[in-house]
Design an enzyme around this catalytic site. Structure first.
Site, short mmCIF file in Angstrom:
data_model
loop_
_atom_site.label_atom_id
_atom_site.label_comp_id
_atom_site.label_asym_id
_atom_site.label_seq_id
_atom_site.Cartn_x
_atom_site.Cartn_y
_atom_site.Cartn_z
N GLY A 72 16.99 47.08 -19.83
CA GLY A 72 17.78 47.85 -20.82
C GLY A 72 16.87 48.82 -21.57
N TRP A 109 16.00 51.63 -19.28
CA TRP A 109 17.15 52.53 -19.10
C TRP A 109 17.06 53.68 -20.11
CZ3 TRP A 109 21.02 54.02 -22.48
CH2 TRP A 109 22.11 54.69 -21.92
N HIS A 110 16.54 53.36 -21.30
CA HIS A 110 16.51 54.39 -22.34
C HIS A 110 15.46 55.45 -22.07
CE1 HIS A 110 18.83 51.38 -24.61
NE2 HIS A 110 19.31 52.43 -25.24
N GLY A 111 14.39 55.11 -21.41
CA GLY A 111 13.37 56.12 -21.17
C GLY A 111 12.23 55.59 -20.35
N PHE A 114 18.76 60.35 -22.55
CA PHE A 114 18.86 59.15 -21.72
C PHE A 114 19.87 59.37 -20.59
CE2 PHE A 114 18.03 57.29 -26.09
CZ PHE A 114 16.67 57.47 -25.94
#
Lengths: 341, 466
Positions: free
Chosen positions: B313, B316-318, B466
């Protein structure tokens, strides 16, 4: 939808607009620009009006009878120092007693000097424009000792220099065109300003006009630059001397905090050197505030620009910046006078 | 095209008018699809090709899955192909850097790849569709226009909420169109979100960006205030975008899921993730945590699953180690809370609840440092500066104080209504019906204050990256 509902809806919207208008009256209600017939500056604020602004810093300034940011005139004391400049000098982010001219006057009086410090700084008036207006300003306000022109940039384009030397700057627009009752409402003024800012988010006239020079900065061009400045400043110095005063150019760079805790100024050094050299050659007093700002940042951890509702290091001069500018000006004025005596 | 811009207002007005004028649902879908591609192509028209690729893969593989039940090949293609695109565009440099660092190889230069806006969002949407069709929860969509509209629907395209196919596609079967009530409600939500984003988040960002951009120059108190400011900024920014997306969709006749539900009153990290970016949390839960085994395979495996889910997770953001650490620390907090709550069941008491909320919000706020930092070195510098108590430039940020006051006041007001209502914070947004005096007054004030106080510089939405 019934007429009753439509009327209710319209009434609700009008009540909302009235509340918003009242809010804008205390949040952002600048005094409108008017053309100055005497051309000491291109524009003035509406005489004897109030200016309220809380978007960057907070100010509640009374505009004097001439349309400039000064306390109400006390007696007929003559003007000893005339200050010209942009929104920084105008101090429309400050309380009246904190503006550089007010602090300078206090400092000079404390040092035993008489005479007023009169501030004719008006927003949008960059250095070259003020230089072009200087002879008329000197004729109009007749200072006895000094005229100060403030600048936040030492990068001047050939167009700026040409316009200023030949006094052909296109006049700044005024906003006092009496279109209707609505255009004078604080809410309308605020929305108009917001829309302009949205459309021209990053436009800084001084930096924008200077931007092209940056790309052309070669030794040959810098030499030409210094020559042009020298010619220009010689003319300014002569104009000031003819009016019986000395010219001070006050330069205040932005100090930008760095990741490692140090501070860097946004000065373009070769241009600053050319500026300083041109001043020395022509007898213009050049006051560079970089060192004084740097001392305040490193020793007192105070930056000269920025407010609690923006960020430090950006935007207009804050109380620290105005105080330092006034102290440094006071020091230079007293030193110059001591040297003359 | 940002939601808070003059081009978007013109664009949206045209789309809304066309939606009102067109009678046939099919025509409205075609116009919405075209509008969505124009909206996305506004950034860079080449991005549209990638979105079309992801859409086509999901569409074709879902049909193949349904036609060849039991064959896993279409599923593998449907999952791997969009993930491969995401990997190439978002993570290639990150993993190449890691690989080179591991084997001490000198890289000549980084790959010059532009990260398409919102790629993570529509990739996850298409994945959820493919997996749901494989699981038999959903029938494969045969209409390419409707399916493409599900993937590209412009209000939620670039920053969510991540809408699952079973939430959105049934709405396309209905005759949905703008109505006065929906437009009134949608505009209220839109301006509520715009106020949060353009007034609060953007004005707070001026302060927090300045401090984080030169953290070594600021004193510890100001750095601490900037950390709080960033916690506010990211909430107002992202929840503001979600509100605007929901409002815009509602104006057009569609409903999007709630994405935020008073996250800063959560009493533990587990509850925080049920209130923050709900659409991502539920996606990770349904398509990652539960397939990994969830909490059905013993204590240790549960903790491992939690950690894996949160690390992915974070990633996923960066594509940076700071996001991995951010996810890892959240995962650790979730494990710690799970272990603690197994031994100590929650006890009632107002003060106990308040203390738990304060502790949770402090932890979450501190972890935002990793999220905001440009890299791990920057994160460590911020933390050092925060706990060093070193002198430096100090600034009291008026917008941060105002943001704290508004959030605390708003949260308290909403939380009081929470006891009697099961729905999210959207259910408690005052319904400013424009046909009434108070509704028109409230809407005028909301829209007016947004315009008057909005930050007018350049300030993109945080979650666009994102």
């Amino acid at each position: 939808m019934s007429w009753k509902r439509i009327w209710k809806s319209v009434a609700g919207a009008l009540a909302g607009l009235a509340i918003l208008n009242a809010f804008c009256a205390v949040y952002h209600n600048p005094s409108p620009y008017q053309w100055a017939e005497h051309r000491a500056t291109d524009t003035i604020r509406k005489p004897l009006s109030y200016d309220i602004q809380a978007k960057e810093g907070f100010c509640l300034v009374q505009v004097d009878e001439n349309g400039y940011s000064n306390p109400p005139k006390a007696g007929d004391e003559e003007i000893s120092v005339l200050m010209m400049g942009s929104s920084h000098t105008e101090g429309f982010n400050m309380l009246p007693g904190q503006i550089v001219s007010a602090v300078l006057e206090r400092e000079l009086r404390a040092a035993g000097r008489t005479g007023r410090v009169y501030n004719i700084g008006v927003s949008r008036h960059i250095f070259a424009r003020n230089a072009a207006n200087m002879p008329r300003a000197l004729a109009r306000f007749r200072p006895t000792d000094f005229v100060v022109i403030e600048t936040s940039s030492v990068v001047m384009t050939s167009m700026m220099v040409w316009n200023a030397m030949h006094d052909v700057y296109p006049r700044l627009p005024a906003t006092n065109i009496p279109l209707s009752f609505i255009t004078h409402q604080p809410l309308f003024k605020r929305i108009y300003k917001q829309m302009l800012d949205l459309l021209f988010a990053d436009a800084d006239p001084e930096q924008e006009e200077g931007g092209t020079l940056m790309q052309l900065m070669t030794p040959e061009n810098l030499e030409l630059y210094e020559q042009a400045l020298t010619e220009w400043f010689a003319l300014l110095s002569e104009q000031a001397r003819a009016a019986g005063v000395r010219l001070i150019i006050m330069y205040h760079p932005h100090l930008i905090p760095q990741m490692d805790g140090s501070f860097a100024s946004d000065t373009i050094e070769p241009c600053l050197a050319a500026f300083r050299s041109a001043c020395e050659k022509t007898g213009v007093i050049f006051l560079d505030l970089t060192e004084a700002f740097m001392r305040a940042a490193e020793d007192e951890h105070r930056l000269p620009h920025g407010f609690a509702n923006t960020a430090m290091g950006i935007g207009h001069l804050n109380p620290t910046g105005h105080r330092i500018a006034a102290e440094e000006l006071c020091r230079v004025i007293l030193e110059e006078e001591a040297a003359v005596q | 095209m940002s939601f808070v811009s003059i081009p978007f207002f013109v664009f949206f007005a045209v789309v809304l008018i066309l939606q009102c004028l067109l009678r046939k649902p099919r025509a409205r879908h075609v116009v919405l699809l075209a509008a969505s591609y124009v909206f996305y192509g506004w950034w860079d028209w080449r991005f549209c090709g990638l979105m079309l690729f992801v859409t086509a893969i999901a569409y074709v593989t879902a049909l193949a899955i349904e036609r060849r039940r039991g064959d896993k090949a279409p599923l593998v293609i449907g999952v791997v192909a969009p993930l491969a695109a995401l990997f190439v565009f978002k993570y290639a440099n990150f993993f190449l850097d890691g690989f080179c660092a591991l084997f001490r190889i000198q890289r000549a230069s980084a790959l010059r790849i532009i990260l398409p806006v919102g790629i993570s969002f529509y990739t996850f949407q298409s994945l959820s569709y493919t997996i749901d069709v494989y699981r038999g929860k959903l029938r494969a969509c045969r209409d390419p226009v409707r399916f493409a509209l599900y993937v590209s629907f412009f209000p939620q395209l670039v920053a969510g909420p991540i809408v699952k196919a079973n939430e959105f596609m049934p709405q396309l079967d209905e005759d949905r169109r703008p109505t006065p009530a929906r437009v009134s409600r949608g505009l209220t939500e839109f301006f509520f979100g715009a106020f949060k984003k353009a007034v609060l988040a953007d004005n707070i960002a001026v302060f927090s960006d300045a401090v984080f951009g030169a953290v070594g120059a600021y004193g510890s108190a100001t750095v601490a205030l900037a950390v709080v400011a960033y916690a506010l900024q990211i909430y107002f920014d992202f929840s503001g975008y979600s509100d605007m997306a929901t409002g815009a969709a509602r104006c057009l006749g569609y409903d999007l899921p709630v994405n935020f539900d008073l996250p800063y009153i959560a009493r533990n990290v587990s509850e925080f993730w049920k209130r923050w970016h709900i659409s991502l949390s539920s996606w990770l839960m349904q398509y990652l945590y539960i397939p990994l085994g969830g909490n059905r395979r013993g204590k240790v495996r549960t903790y491992v699953n939690l950690m894996v889910t949160m690390i992915l997770g974070g990633l996923w953001h960066g594509a940076d180690m700071s996001f991995v650490i951010w996810g890892l620390l959240h995962g650790a907090a979730l494990c710690a809370h799970k272990a603690y709550s197994r031994r100590h069941p929650p006890k009632p008491g107002r003060w106990r609840r308040a203390a738990a909320s304060a502790l949770t919000v402090a932890w979450v706020t501190l972890l935002w440092v990793f999220f905001r930092a440009e890299n791990m070195g920057h994160a460590m510098l911020i933390l050092r500066r925060l706990f060093q108590f070193a002198p430096g430039v100090e600034q009291l940020s008026v917008w941060t104080i105002a943001g704290v006051a508004l959030l605390a006041g708003g949260t308290f007001w909403c939380a009081r209504g929470c006891r009697s209502q099961a729905d999210g914070v959207h259910g408690r947004l005052p319904d400013l019906a424009l046909g009434t005096f108070w509704g028109a007054l409230g809407f005028t004030l909301l829209a007016g204050f947004t315009i008057i106080l909005m930050y007018t510089g350049v300030s993109p939405f945080i979650y666009f990256q994102f």
